[in-house]
Scaffold this motif. Structure first.
Motif, PDB file in Angstrom:
ATOM      1  N   MET A   1       0.848  -0.896  -0.064  1.00  0.00           N
ATOM      2  CA  MET A   1       0.045  -0.129   0.235  1.00  0.00           C
ATOM      3  C   MET A   1       1.054   1.367  -0.178  1.00  0.00           C
ATOM      4  O   MET A   1       2.020   1.268   0.955  1.00  0.00           O
ATOM      5  CB  MET A   1      -1.230  -0.458   1.383  1.00  0.00           C
ATOM      6  N   PRO A   2       0.663   2.184  -0.919  1.00  0.00           N
ATOM      7  CA  PRO A   2       1.225   3.605  -1.224  1.00  0.00           C
ATOM      8  C   PRO A   2       1.483   4.628   0.249  1.00  0.00           C
ATOM      9  O   PRO A   2      -0.219   4.499   1.257  1.00  0.00           O
ATOM     10  CB  PRO A   2       0.765   4.055  -2.033  1.00  0.00           C
ATOM     11  N   LYS A   3       2.490   4.890   0.509  1.00  0.00           N
ATOM     12  CA  LYS A   3       2.544   5.838   1.693  1.00  0.00           C
ATOM     13  C   LYS A   3       2.882   7.592   1.133  1.00  0.00           C
ATOM     14  O   LYS A   3       3.640   7.773   0.336  1.00  0.00           O
ATOM     15  CB  LYS A   3       3.233   5.605   2.751  1.00  0.00           C
ATOM     16  N   LEU A   4       1.722   8.767   1.536  1.00  0.00           N
ATOM     17  CA  LEU A   4       1.666   9.831   0.703  1.00  0.00           C
ATOM     18  C   LEU A   4       1.855  10.399   2.034  1.00  0.00           C
ATOM     19  O   LEU A   4       1.437  10.841   3.084  1.00  0.00           O
ATOM     20  CB  LEU A   4       0.321   9.750  -0.297  1.00  0.00           C
ATOM     21  N   GLU A   5       2.930  11.999   1.433  1.00  0.00           N
ATOM     22  CA  GLU A   5       2.709  12.793   2.739  1.00  0.00           C
ATOM     23  C   GLU A   5       1.501  13.455   2.821  1.00  0.00           C
ATOM     24  O   GLU A   5       0.532  13.363   1.111  1.00  0.00           O
ATOM     25  CB  GLU A   5       3.966  13.762   1.694  1.00  0.00           C
ATOM     26  N   VAL A   6       0.967  14.502   3.377  1.00  0.00           N
ATOM     27  CA  VAL A   6      -0.256  14.296   3.588  1.00  0.00           C
ATOM     28  C   VAL A   6      -0.256  16.005   2.822  1.00  0.00           C
ATOM     29  O   VAL A   6      -1.312  15.902   1.936  1.00  0.00           O
ATOM     30  CB  VAL A   6       0.053  15.085   5.013  1.00  0.00           C
ATOM     31  N   GLU A   7       1.135  16.415   2.340  1.00  0.00           N
ATOM     32  CA  GLU A   7       0.415  17.692   1.660  1.00  0.00           C
ATOM     33  C   GLU A   7       0.778  17.623   0.415  1.00  0.00           C
ATOM     34  O   GLU A   7      -0.359  18.323  -0.449  1.00  0.00           O
ATOM     35  CB  GLU A   7       2.012  18.710   1.754  1.00  0.00           C
ATOM     36  N   ARG A   8       0.927  16.428   0.143  1.00  0.00           N
ATOM     37  CA  ARG A   8       0.641  15.918  -1.051  1.00  0.00           C
ATOM     38  C   ARG A   8      -0.877  15.817  -1.834  1.00  0.00           C
ATOM     39  O   ARG A   8      -0.837  15.989  -2.538  1.00  0.00           O
ATOM     40  CB  ARG A   8       2.025  14.708  -1.751  1.00  0.00           C
ATOM     41  N   LEU A   9      -1.026  14.833  -0.873  1.00  0.00           N
ATOM     42  CA  LEU A   9      -3.010  14.796  -0.955  1.00  0.00           C
ATOM     43  C   LEU A   9      -3.650  15.507  -0.474  1.00  0.00           C
ATOM     44  O   LEU A   9      -4.079  15.735  -2.043  1.00  0.00           O
ATOM     45  CB  LEU A   9      -3.112  13.501   0.203  1.00  0.00           C
ATOM     46  N   ARG A  10      -3.502  16.676  -0.466  1.00  0.00           N
ATOM     47  CA  ARG A  10      -3.656  18.061  -0.078  1.00  0.00           C
ATOM     48  C   ARG A  10      -3.970  18.612  -1.210  1.00  0.00           C
ATOM     49  O   ARG A  10      -4.447  19.362  -1.570  1.00  0.00           O
ATOM     50  CB  ARG A  10      -3.359  18.915   0.836  1.00  0.00           C
ATOM     51  N   GLN A  11      -2.584  18.485  -1.979  1.00  0.00           N
ATOM     52  CA  GLN A  11      -2.417  19.502  -3.305  1.00  0.00           C
ATOM     53  C   GLN A  11      -2.919  19.085  -4.478  1.00  0.00           C
ATOM     54  O   GLN A  11      -4.174  19.190  -5.131  1.00  0.00           O
ATOM     55  CB  GLN A  11      -1.091  19.534  -3.607  1.00  0.00           C
ATOM     56  N   LEU A  12      -3.131  17.469  -4.511  1.00  0.00           N
ATOM     57  CA  LEU A  12      -3.895  16.800  -5.295  1.00  0.00           C
ATOM     58  C   LEU A  12      -6.008  16.533  -5.389  1.00  0.00           C
ATOM     59  O   LEU A  12      -6.348  17.529  -6.115  1.00  0.00           O
ATOM     60  CB  LEU A  12      -3.245  15.086  -5.252  1.00  0.00           C
ATOM     61  N   GLY A  13      -5.701  16.509  -4.017  1.00  0.00           N
ATOM     62  CA  GLY A  13      -7.882  17.068  -3.616  1.00  0.00           C
ATOM     63  C   GLY A  13      -8.003  17.818  -4.347  1.00  0.00           C
ATOM     64  O   GLY A  13      -9.361  18.251  -4.530  1.00  0.00           O
ATOM     65  N   THR A  14      -7.015  19.385  -3.607  1.00  0.00           N
ATOM     66  CA  THR A  14      -7.644  20.417  -4.144  1.00  0.00           C
ATOM     67  C   THR A  14      -7.705  20.567  -5.773  1.00  0.00           C
ATOM     68  O   THR A  14      -8.738  20.958  -5.636  1.00  0.00           O
ATOM     69  CB  THR A  14      -7.152  21.687  -3.015  1.00  0.00           C
ATOM     70  N   ALA A  15      -7.122  20.003  -5.897  1.00  0.00           N
ATOM     71  CA  ALA A  15      -6.405  20.175  -7.556  1.00  0.00           C
ATOM     72  C   ALA A  15      -7.584  19.558  -8.160  1.00  0.00           C
ATOM     73  O   ALA A  15      -8.549  20.294  -9.070  1.00  0.00           O
ATOM     74  CB  ALA A  15      -5.323  19.285  -8.364  1.00  0.00           C
ATOM     75  N   ILE A  16      -8.021  18.826  -7.586  1.00  0.00           N
ATOM     76  CA  ILE A  16      -9.274  17.554  -8.434  1.00  0.00           C
ATOM     77  C   ILE A  16     -10.587  18.389  -8.233  1.00  0.00           C
ATOM     78  O   ILE A  16     -11.907  18.359  -9.063  1.00  0.00           O
ATOM     79  CB  ILE A  16      -9.105  16.260  -8.014  1.00  0.00           C
ATOM     80  N   LEU A  17     -11.002  18.965  -7.505  1.00  0.00           N
ATOM     81  CA  LEU A  17     -12.530  19.754  -6.694  1.00  0.00           C
ATOM     82  C   LEU A  17     -12.067  20.946  -7.506  1.00  0.00           C
ATOM     83  O   LEU A  17     -13.281  21.057  -8.000  1.00  0.00           O
ATOM     84  CB  LEU A  17     -12.499  20.107  -5.541  1.00  0.00           C
ATOM     85  N   ASN A  18     -11.240  21.854  -7.825  1.00  0.00           N
ATOM     86  CA  ASN A  18     -11.048  22.729  -8.635  1.00  0.00           C
ATOM     87  C   ASN A  18     -12.038  22.670  -9.321  1.00  0.00           C
ATOM     88  O   ASN A  18     -12.593  23.384 -10.921  1.00  0.00           O
ATOM     89  CB  ASN A  18      -9.548  23.250  -8.230  1.00  0.00           C
TER      90      ASN A  18
END
Length: 352
Positions: A1-18
Motif C-alpha cells: 500500500m502506498p504511503k503519501l505525504e499529507v501535503e501531496r494529498l492536500r494539493q491533489l485533492g484540492t486540484a481535483i475539486l477545483n
C-alpha cells in the motif's frame, strides 16, 4: 500500500475539486476535513470519500458554489439552508454561528437543512472546544425511506448510521472528544474494509437473509445486507440511541426523517453549544477536567493493554504520528485517485 505525504494529498485533492468547478477556498476546506479525519485515524471519513463526493457532484447532488441562506434566527437559535453546497462548508458556518450565539446567550442551537454529507462530526464540535465551550452534534441522513442500519431484532435496514459527537476543553494538549455512531461502526469503515479486502469483525453486519457475515461485500450486495445497532448483544440500546438522534437531527432541524421520501441523499444537522463561562469559571472547569482525566488514567490496566487513554487522546496521538510518517492508502484507492486525476488532466505524480 502506498504511503503519501499529507501535503501531496492536500494539493491533489484540492486540484481535483477545483477542476470540477468548486471554488478554491471551499475545495481546500473539504479536502482539509478529509485529511484531518485520516490523520485522526478515522479513514472511513478520510480521502476515500473524495471519490464519492465527485460522483455526487457530477450527478448534480452537490452545488459547490451555492450560497448558504439563513432561514430563521433568534438570540440563541439559527436554522440555515445549505443550498446543497459542500456539507463541510455549511457545517463550518453553522458551528461558527452557534458559537457566536452562545457567546452572547450562553447556550445555542444551529441546524442545517438541504445539506450534503458533512464528514466527521468531531471536526465541528472541536471548534467549540477551541473557544472554551462545549460542542454537541447530531446528524441523520435522508435515503428515500430506506437505510442500512437494522432495528433491533430486524433484518431490513430502516435507519442510517446516525452519529453524535461531544467535545470540551481539557486544559491539556487535546480536547475531550466523543465521536460515535448509534450503529456498531460507521458505513465508511465497512467501505474501508471493502477497499482493503479485509474481513469485518464479528457482529457488525448481517447479509440479506439476516445471517451474520464478515464480508463487506455482503453489506453492499446486491442484495444489500444490514448494519447492526451499537451494543452487539445489547443492541437495543444502540437502536434506541439511533431513534433519539434521528428525531433531534432530522425532526428538530426540519430536514426530515429517514422514513420520508428524499430526492437526493443528505444530512439533517443539529449543533448545540454551551458557553462554559456562563456557568463556571473556565480555569476551574479545566482544572477539574484535568483531575478527572488523571483519575481515570490511573486505573490498573487489563492484560494486553499498555495504557488507559481518555476520549480524544487516541486521535491526538494518531494525528501526531501520521503527520510525521505520512498516510498509507489502500492500493485500490490510490489507483482510483490517480485515474480520476488523469481524467481531469492533473498530474498525481505516480506511485510512492
Amino acid at each position: 500500500m502506498p504511503k503519501l505525504e499529507v501535503e501531496r494529498l492536500r494539493q491533489l485533492g484540492t486540484a481535483i475539486l477545483n477542476a470540477l468547478g468548486s471554488p478554491p477556498e471551499r475545495s481546500a476546506w473539504v479536502i482539509e476535513t478529509l485529511l484531518r479525519a485520516n490523520l485522526a485515524g478515522h479513514d472511513s471519513h478520510g480521502i476515500m470519500r473524495l471519490l464519492q463526493y465527485v460522483e455526487f457532484l457530477r450527478a448534480g447532488y452537490i452545488d459547490p458554489q451555492a450560497d448558504i441562506v439563513t432561514l430563521r434566527e433568534s438570540a440563541s437559535i439559527a436554522v440555515l439552508d445549505a443550498g446543497r453546497t459542500w456539507g463541510q462548508v455549511a457545517a463550518r458556518e453553522a458551528m461558527r454561528r452557534a458559537i457566536e450565539l452562545a457567546d452572547d446567550s450562553g447556550i445555542s442551537l444551529a441546524a442545517l437543512v438541504n445539506c450534503p454529507h458533512i464528514g466527521r462530526l468531531g471536526e465541528y464540535v472541536v471548534m467549540a472546544a477551541q473557544r472554551d465551550m462545549i460542542g454537541l452534534a447530531y446528524v441523520n441522513s435522508r435515503t428515500s425511506g430506506m437505510g442500512s442500519v437494522v432495528p433491533w431484532g430486524g433484518i431490513d435496514g430502516r435507519f442510517t448510521p446516525t452519529p453524535l459527537a461531544f467535545a470540551a476543553p481539557s486544559g491539556l494538549d487535546f480536547p475531550v472528544l466523543v465521536d460515535i455512531t448509534a450503529s456498531v461502526m460507521p458505513e465508511g469503515k465497512i467501505r474501508d474494509h471493502l477497499f482493503r479486502g479485509a474481513e469485518l469483525p464479528e457482529d457488525v453486519i448481517i447479509d440479506a437473509e439476516g445471517k451474520p457475515s464478515r464480508a463487506a461485500k455482503d453489506f453492499y450486495g446486491p442484495p444489500a445486507g444490514g448494519l447492526l445497532p451499537l451494543g452487539g448483544p445489547v443492541g437495543h440500546k444502540g437502536y434506541a440511541l439511533g431513534v433519539m438522534i434521528e428525531m433531534l437531527a432530522g425532526g428538530l432541524s426540519g430536514a426530515g426523517y429517514v422514513s420520508e421520501e428524499a430526492v437526493t441523499h443528505g444530512n439533517g444537522v443539529l449543533f448545540q453549544v454551551m458557553n462554559i463561562a456562563a456557568m463556571e469559571d473556565i480555569d476551574e472547569f479545566k482544572r477539574r477536567t484535568r483531575a478527572l482525566i488523571a483519575h481515570v488514567k490511573s486505573s490498573r490496566t487489563r492484560a494486553g493493554v499498555d495504557e488507559v487513554l481518555f476520549p480524544g487522546e487516541p486521535e491526538y496521538r494518531m494525528a501526531q504520528r501520521r503527520q510525521a510518517e505520512g498516510l498509507t492508502l489502500p492500493e485500490s484507492l490510490w489507483t482510483a485517485l490517480c485515474e480520476l486525476a488523469a481524467e481531469l488532466g492533473i498530474d498525481a505524480g505516480g506511485k510512492s
